[in-house]
Design a protein around this motif. Sequence first.
Motif, PDB file in Angstrom:
ATOM      1  N   GLY A  73      -2.330  -0.439  -0.613  1.00  0.00           N
ATOM      2  CA  GLY A  73      -2.235   0.315   0.633  1.00  0.00           C
ATOM      3  C   GLY A  73      -2.068  -0.590   1.838  1.00  0.00           C
ATOM      4  N   ALA A  74      -2.837  -1.681   1.873  1.00  0.00           N
ATOM      5  CA  ALA A  74      -2.721  -2.628   2.984  1.00  0.00           C
ATOM      6  C   ALA A  74      -1.357  -3.310   2.982  1.00  0.00           C
ATOM      7  N   ILE A  75      -0.878  -3.712   1.818  1.00  0.00           N
ATOM      8  CA  ILE A  75       0.403  -4.427   1.728  1.00  0.00           C
ATOM      9  C   ILE A  75       1.546  -3.552   2.213  1.00  0.00           C
ATOM     10  N   VAL A 106       2.784 -11.271  -1.331  1.00  0.00           N
ATOM     11  CA  VAL A 106       1.730 -11.640  -0.381  1.00  0.00           C
ATOM     12  C   VAL A 106       1.823 -13.136  -0.084  1.00  0.00           C
ATOM     13  N   ARG A 107       1.940 -13.476   1.183  1.00  0.00           N
ATOM     14  CA  ARG A 107       2.000 -14.883   1.595  1.00  0.00           C
ATOM     15  C   ARG A 107       0.607 -15.472   1.756  1.00  0.00           C
ATOM     16  N   ASN A 108      -0.306 -14.676   2.309  1.00  0.00           N
ATOM     17  CA  ASN A 108      -1.660 -15.172   2.558  1.00  0.00           C
ATOM     18  C   ASN A 108      -2.567 -13.976   2.827  1.00  0.00           C
ATOM     19  N   PHE A 109      -3.853 -14.214   2.881  1.00  0.00           N
ATOM     20  CA  PHE A 109      -4.804 -13.172   3.278  1.00  0.00           C
ATOM     21  C   PHE A 109      -6.063 -13.843   3.801  1.00  0.00           C
ATOM     22  N   LEU A 111      -6.911  -2.585   7.054  1.00  0.00           N
ATOM     23  CA  LEU A 111      -7.754  -3.600   6.427  1.00  0.00           C
ATOM     24  C   LEU A 111      -8.395  -3.072   5.155  1.00  0.00           C
ATOM     25  N   VAL A 112      -8.579  -3.956   4.187  1.00  0.00           N
ATOM     26  CA  VAL A 112      -9.270  -3.629   2.946  1.00  0.00           C
ATOM     27  C   VAL A 112     -10.765  -3.884   3.141  1.00  0.00           C
ATOM     28  N   ALA A 113     -11.589  -2.903   2.814  1.00  0.00           N
ATOM     29  CA  ALA A 113     -13.042  -3.077   2.931  1.00  0.00           C
ATOM     30  C   ALA A 113     -13.713  -2.628   1.641  1.00  0.00           C
ATOM     31  N   VAL A 114     -14.808  -3.313   1.291  1.00  0.00           N
ATOM     32  CA  VAL A 114     -15.615  -2.941   0.126  1.00  0.00           C
ATOM     33  C   VAL A 114     -16.937  -2.382   0.647  1.00  0.00           C
ATOM     34  N   ALA A 127      -7.625  -8.935   5.451  1.00  0.00           N
ATOM     35  CA  ALA A 127      -6.358  -8.670   6.127  1.00  0.00           C
ATOM     36  C   ALA A 127      -5.253  -9.372   5.353  1.00  0.00           C
ATOM     37  N   VAL A 128      -4.081  -8.745   5.308  1.00  0.00           N
ATOM     38  CA  VAL A 128      -2.967  -9.239   4.485  1.00  0.00           C
ATOM     39  C   VAL A 128      -1.876  -9.821   5.374  1.00  0.00           C
ATOM     40  N   PHE A 129      -1.257 -10.921   4.905  1.00  0.00           N
ATOM     41  CA  PHE A 129      -0.115 -11.545   5.587  1.00  0.00           C
ATOM     42  C   PHE A 129       1.063 -11.596   4.608  1.00  0.00           C
ATOM     43  N   LEU A 130       2.205 -11.136   5.068  1.00  0.00           N
ATOM     44  CA  LEU A 130       3.389 -11.090   4.200  1.00  0.00           C
ATOM     45  C   LEU A 130       4.452 -12.071   4.658  1.00  0.00           C
TER      46      LEU A 130
END
Length: 337
Positions: free
Chosen positions: A155-157, A232-235, A257-260, A334-337
Amino acid sequence: MQLCQEFKLTLLALLSVAFLLCGPNVSSGDTLSKLNSSEVDFWAFIRKFQREYEDSEEFERRYFYFQNATKRHVSLNSFSSELQSAQYGINQFSDLSQEEFRDVYLRAVFHRAPPFSGLTAPKLPAKLDWRDKAVVAPVQDQGACGSCWAFSVVGAIQSVRAIGGSQLVQLSVQQLIDCSFQNAGCSGGSPSSALRWLEQTRLKLATQSEYPYQAATGICRFFSPSHGVVAVRNFTAHDFSGQEEAMMAELLQRGPLVAVVDAVSWQDYLGGIIQHHCSSHYSNHAVLVVGYDTTGNIPYWIVQNSWGTTWGNQGYVYIKMGGNICGIADSVAAVFL
């Protein structure tokens, strides 16, 4: 055939409940009164959620869990003093025991993240909802598969890709379930481990249409390195507890953002803003934070879940901001593409 099945289940329901409720000292009037409340509610639940139980033993067990759920709802709702407060009641999980619910739906693995140490957040808008920008895909339903970790990551990506100017495309959750060997597919997984695996392998996720969701762990389907939509480049993953304003800035700058979180009490959630009944010490479920709203009496996070649109606020849950309710800020990626 359908009418026959309904008649059989109706008869089974009445006989089973009569067996459960009737005793040598119970009058027919008392029994009828009980049948007009708890049993009728249970039968309405069966029809609404299209349940089919194999035999009277399973029926009795599910009815017992349903009764326990209705008792929980009274306790949970006793804290709801404000109009926007969360409400708890009958939903698709009401015939599960609390142990069954945890074993199937709360399968995210929590990895402790380092505290956020960035700059002080700039002036932020009072409200942010990435859905308004048409960059958040529709709510999905993970079914009886502990794949929340994969849904939150994908979902974040796909949202971050859309924020970058590409058309919003639903990507394959099943590919991550089948291929991320560091996780356990439908038996659970860690969003951080999945993101690390995607970063290291540079795997380009395929679309959902070409690698559809099966709600079961399967054999990884391999594609050529050039095939797929995005890698995905980084996170980053941080602990924002005590720094939810900085988390607001992260959401604005990075996208969803992905949260647990701790979602034990979500088994009974119907809607409204959660302010109680969950801890910051037992994170067990992965979700996607897509916005916040500080304009009302109770500021809250807007969180997309993966239990379908019949759950909560059309598939979303609202969590009070401040106080790290449900551990919403304990591990945020947080995801970086």
